[in-house]
Scaffold this motif. Structure first.
Motif, PDB file in Angstrom:
ATOM      1  N   ARG A   1     -42.421 -29.191  -7.291  1.00 29.96           N
ATOM      2  CA  ARG A   1     -43.210 -28.018  -7.657  1.00 29.96           C
ATOM      3  C   ARG A   1     -42.324 -26.778  -7.826  1.00 29.96           C
ATOM      4  O   ARG A   1     -42.536 -25.985  -8.745  1.00 29.96           O
ATOM      5  N   LEU A   2     -41.342 -26.642  -6.955  1.00 27.93           N
ATOM      6  CA  LEU A   2     -40.438 -25.498  -7.058  1.00 27.93           C
ATOM      7  C   LEU A   2     -39.560 -25.597  -8.301  1.00 27.93           C
ATOM      8  O   LEU A   2     -39.295 -24.587  -8.968  1.00 27.93           O
ATOM      9  N   GLN A   3     -39.106 -26.796  -8.634  1.00 28.89           N
ATOM     10  CA  GLN A   3     -38.237 -26.949  -9.796  1.00 28.89           C
ATOM     11  C   GLN A   3     -39.002 -26.850 -11.116  1.00 28.89           C
ATOM     12  O   GLN A   3     -38.442 -26.409 -12.119  1.00 28.89           O
ATOM     13  N   ALA A   4     -40.267 -27.235 -11.109  1.00 27.35           N
ATOM     14  CA  ALA A   4     -41.083 -27.095 -12.317  1.00 27.35           C
ATOM     15  C   ALA A   4     -41.602 -25.671 -12.472  1.00 27.35           C
ATOM     16  O   ALA A   4     -41.945 -25.240 -13.577  1.00 27.35           O
ATOM     17  N   ASP A   5     -41.646 -24.927 -11.371  1.00 28.76           N
ATOM     18  CA  ASP A   5     -42.134 -23.550 -11.392  1.00 28.76           C
ATOM     19  C   ASP A   5     -41.223 -22.680 -12.260  1.00 28.76           C
ATOM     20  O   ASP A   5     -40.004 -22.760 -12.158  1.00 28.76           O
ATOM     21  N   GLY A   6     -41.827 -21.874 -13.114  1.00 27.93           N
ATOM     22  CA  GLY A   6     -41.033 -21.022 -13.996  1.00 27.93           C
ATOM     23  C   GLY A   6     -40.900 -21.580 -15.392  1.00 27.93           C
ATOM     24  O   GLY A   6     -40.383 -20.909 -16.294  1.00 27.93           O
ATOM     25  N   LEU A   7     -41.332 -22.826 -15.617  1.00 24.61           N
ATOM     26  CA  LEU A   7     -41.305 -23.405 -16.959  1.00 24.61           C
ATOM     27  C   LEU A   7     -42.253 -22.601 -17.854  1.00 24.61           C
ATOM     28  O   LEU A   7     -43.439 -22.506 -17.569  1.00 24.61           O
ATOM     29  N   GLY A   8     -41.713 -22.007 -18.876  1.00 23.84           N
ATOM     30  CA  GLY A   8     -42.529 -21.152 -19.728  1.00 23.84           C
ATOM     31  C   GLY A   8     -42.509 -19.699 -19.273  1.00 23.84           C
ATOM     32  O   GLY A   8     -43.226 -18.858 -19.825  1.00 23.84           O
ATOM     33  N   GLY A   9     -41.703 -19.408 -18.248  1.00 23.89           N
ATOM     34  CA  GLY A   9     -41.548 -18.022 -17.807  1.00 23.89           C
ATOM     35  C   GLY A   9     -42.522 -17.553 -16.755  1.00 23.89           C
ATOM     36  O   GLY A   9     -42.473 -16.400 -16.329  1.00 23.89           O
ATOM     37  N   VAL A  10     -43.427 -18.433 -16.298  1.00 24.12           N
ATOM     38  CA  VAL A  10     -44.426 -18.047 -15.308  1.00 24.12           C
ATOM     39  C   VAL A  10     -44.051 -18.631 -13.943  1.00 24.12           C
ATOM     40  O   VAL A  10     -43.924 -19.848 -13.793  1.00 24.12           O
ATOM     41  N   HIS A  11     -43.869 -17.759 -12.949  1.00 30.21           N
ATOM     42  CA  HIS A  11     -43.520 -18.199 -11.595  1.00 30.21           C
ATOM     43  C   HIS A  11     -44.738 -18.092 -10.685  1.00 30.21           C
ATOM     44  O   HIS A  11     -45.355 -17.035 -10.586  1.00 30.21           O
ATOM     45  N   GLN A  12     -45.066 -19.196 -10.020  1.00 24.41           N
ATOM     46  CA  GLN A  12     -46.231 -19.242  -9.149  1.00 24.41           C
ATOM     47  C   GLN A  12     -45.862 -19.114  -7.678  1.00 24.41           C
ATOM     48  O   GLN A  12     -46.651 -18.607  -6.878  1.00 24.41           O
ATOM     49  N   TYR A  13     -44.659 -19.574  -7.321  1.00 25.97           N
ATOM     50  CA  TYR A  13     -44.253 -19.586  -5.913  1.00 25.97           C
ATOM     51  C   TYR A  13     -43.053 -18.671  -5.676  1.00 25.97           C
ATOM     52  O   TYR A  13     -42.121 -18.624  -6.479  1.00 25.97           O
ATOM     53  N   SER A  14     -43.059 -17.998  -4.534  1.00 23.08           N
ATOM     54  CA  SER A  14     -41.950 -17.111  -4.182  1.00 23.08           C
ATOM     55  C   SER A  14     -40.884 -17.827  -3.357  1.00 23.08           C
ATOM     56  O   SER A  14     -39.793 -17.307  -3.163  1.00 23.08           O
TER      57      SER A  14
END
Length: 301
Positions: free
Chosen positions: A224-237
């Motif tokens: 989930r952390l490595q997929a986070d940010g795909l497309g420029g959107v970050h869900q987790y801090s």
């Protein structure tokens, strides 16, 4: 078992590559199930995920991101077996406990290669979800993925998920080497044993399953952390925020997402790789110089 005896990592290239080819579709399904949104789930389970990917993206959709593990295979094998062999020599005594510590050391050090490799793999696996021909490809291939992440986020971006990778790989490899050692000791695996190959298959497969079960919840968070940010959107801090959000929205069963696919992959891939490696060693060295207690562990976890 005498796992400290060294052998060339190149011996593992063919069976290791075969393991990646066989296991990658299961890994793609695992990642899709781990990362999919609970609000708008695309897949109902392992079989439905397989069906959907083939229908929407063709069979090649199951092999998205395969370039990354293929590129890192030799490097990881070299690190794992080099470190494990040297660690066992330093520890001097061949015991299950020492096998655990040697394996854990090898697992920790190979994270330097494993983390960026899995970052690229995960991003490629998630790219173009549900699309046969993605109209907006962010990454051309695994190498391009890492270059783009580095240019945008630097070394920190390339090593996204490093802490969770360390938490997963360190005990995971320890459990793997420990499990295999205990199983081969119990099964009495010897070169002249007519049932050596079935024993190897069983020991390797079960060791792979034990390793994954021991750290699987961490793998969910890592994906989930490595997929986070795909497309420029970050869900987790960060890790704690990812765990907190995941549990709050999906309950503790979130940590079993994709587990069926993982176990379906773990047994045959590790079992087949194990038997192949041992046969190569026996053929190369002769039965008399072959592995005394089936000592060569593959790294296809």
């Amino acid at each position: 078992m005498a796992t400290q005896r060294m052998f060339s990592p190149s011996l593992l290239l063919s069976p290791g590559a075969a393991g990646v080819l066989v296991g990658h579709p299961f890994d793609t399904v695992k990642v899709r199930l781990q990362v999919q949104s609970i609000d708008k789930p695309l897949y109902r389970g392992t079989y439905h995920c397989f069906q959907s990917i083939i229908r929407q993206e063709s069979v090649f959709g199951l092999y998205k991101g395969i370039g990354s593990p293929m590129m890192g295979l030799t490097f990881i094998n070299a690190i794992v077996f080099g470190v494990q062999g040297n660690a066992m020599r330093m520890l001097a005594h061949d015991t299950p406990t020492n096998q655990f510590f040697a394996g854990a050391a090898a697992g920790a050090i190979q994270c330097v290669i494993c983390c960026p490799m899995e970052l690229a793999k995960t991003r490629m696996q998630m790219q173009g979800t549900g699309e046969k021909k993605s109209s907006r490809k962010l990454y051309k291939n695994s190498l391009d993925c890492l270059v783009r992440i580095y240019n945008r986020e630097g070394l920190r971006g390339v090593n996204r998920g490093m802490v969770t990778t360390l938490i997963r790989e360190t005990p995971g490899f320890g459990v793997y080497f420990l499990s295999y050692d205990v199983l081969t000791r119990g099964l009495g695996c010897e070169p002249n044993d007519r049932y050596m190959i079935p024993k190897l298959l069983f020991a390797g497969g079960m060791a792979g399953i034990a390793s994954w079960l021991s750290t699987y919840p961490v793998d969910v968070i890592k994906s989930r952390l490595q997929a986070d940010g795909l497309g420029g959107v970050h869900q987790y801090s960060g890790i704690a925020d990812c765990v907190r959000q995941s549990v709050r929205r999906e309950g503790y069963m979130v940590f079993t997402r994709g587990l069926t696919s993982t176990l379906l992959r773990a047994f045959p891939v590790n079992a087949a790789t194990f038997a192949t490696v041992t046969l190569i060693l026996i053929h190369a060295r002769g039965v008399e110089e072959g592995p005394k207690d089936c000592e060569s562990q593959p790294s296809s976890l």
